[in-house]
Design a protein around this motif. Sequence first.
Motif, PDB file in Angstrom:
ATOM      1  N   ARG A  31       0.825  -1.209   0.000  1.00  0.00           N
ATOM      2  CA  ARG A  31       0.000   0.000   0.000  1.00  0.00           C
ATOM      3  C   ARG A  31       0.862   1.264   0.000  1.00  0.00           C
ATOM      4  O   ARG A  31       0.489   2.266  -0.602  1.00  0.00           O
ATOM      5  N   SER A  61      -0.249   8.494   5.655  1.00  0.00           N
ATOM      6  CA  SER A  61      -1.356   8.102   6.517  1.00  0.00           C
ATOM      7  C   SER A  61      -0.880   7.941   7.956  1.00  0.00           C
ATOM      8  O   SER A  61       0.215   7.440   8.215  1.00  0.00           O
ATOM      9  N   GLU A 109       1.483   3.576   2.276  1.00  0.00           N
ATOM     10  CA  GLU A 109       0.705   4.721   2.736  1.00  0.00           C
ATOM     11  C   GLU A 109       1.544   5.654   3.618  1.00  0.00           C
ATOM     12  O   GLU A 109       1.309   5.788   4.821  1.00  0.00           O
ATOM     13  N   TYR A 113       0.560  14.751   6.687  1.00  0.00           N
ATOM     14  CA  TYR A 113      -0.351  13.612   6.584  1.00  0.00           C
ATOM     15  C   TYR A 113      -1.607  14.012   5.816  1.00  0.00           C
ATOM     16  O   TYR A 113      -2.044  15.167   5.857  1.00  0.00           O
ATOM     17  N   VAL A 136      -6.007   6.448   9.146  1.00  0.00           N
ATOM     18  CA  VAL A 136      -6.531   5.125   8.818  1.00  0.00           C
ATOM     19  C   VAL A 136      -6.725   4.347  10.115  1.00  0.00           C
ATOM     20  O   VAL A 136      -5.765   4.102  10.850  1.00  0.00           O
TER      21      VAL A 136
END
Length: 214
Positions: free
Chosen positions: A127, A132, A129, A167, A171
Amino acid sequence: MPDHSLNIDDEALRDVGLRHFGTGKTLVIACGALAREILAIIKANKLDHLTLTCLPAILHNTPKDIPQAVEKVIEKYQDAYDHILVAYGDCGTGGLLQATCDRLGATLIDAPHCYAFFDGAQQFEQRGEVTSFFLTDFLARQFDAFVWQPLGLDRYPDLRDMYFGNYEALVYLAQTEDAALLAKAQDCADRLGLRFEHRHTGYGDLTEFLKREA
């Protein structure tokens, strides 16, 4: 595994210390942030041969101290157990926790941190991320004690953009289906000014780690 061990409250989960649950010959040394989840896994899968002991979750605020803390527990109990599992990720120790476990013959879960093994280490990496910020059930419950207050956001709200300006999303990796926790996580995102995403992961790789290695 006595049922009363599952009734520890949120305050106890913040600093479980070296309390023991179970009488098995495999010792699980875990972060206190995982106590509730590991106890649930033990009960659901009848892993009665496991004994759980937890270090304070607040050690995550000083990750350099985690390897030494884990080492002390291993050295204290290694003669009493046939096998020792360590339910931490690397957790910011820069490989030192893995080196400690290797040197002392303990087995560490292969993941950089709990977000990865709850989400599934391989797919978490895929992912990518990087913008996040992640919450688990524990962090949703303890957001003020482990994030808001330690960062000084309760006293200096202007620091929010300095800490979280890069950010984009919060999540929430949920281990359980709990409407109250979901609302808490949404509130955390709102307070940080981040887009909210809810992802129900269950216990992810943690269950298989405990079943396989035990």
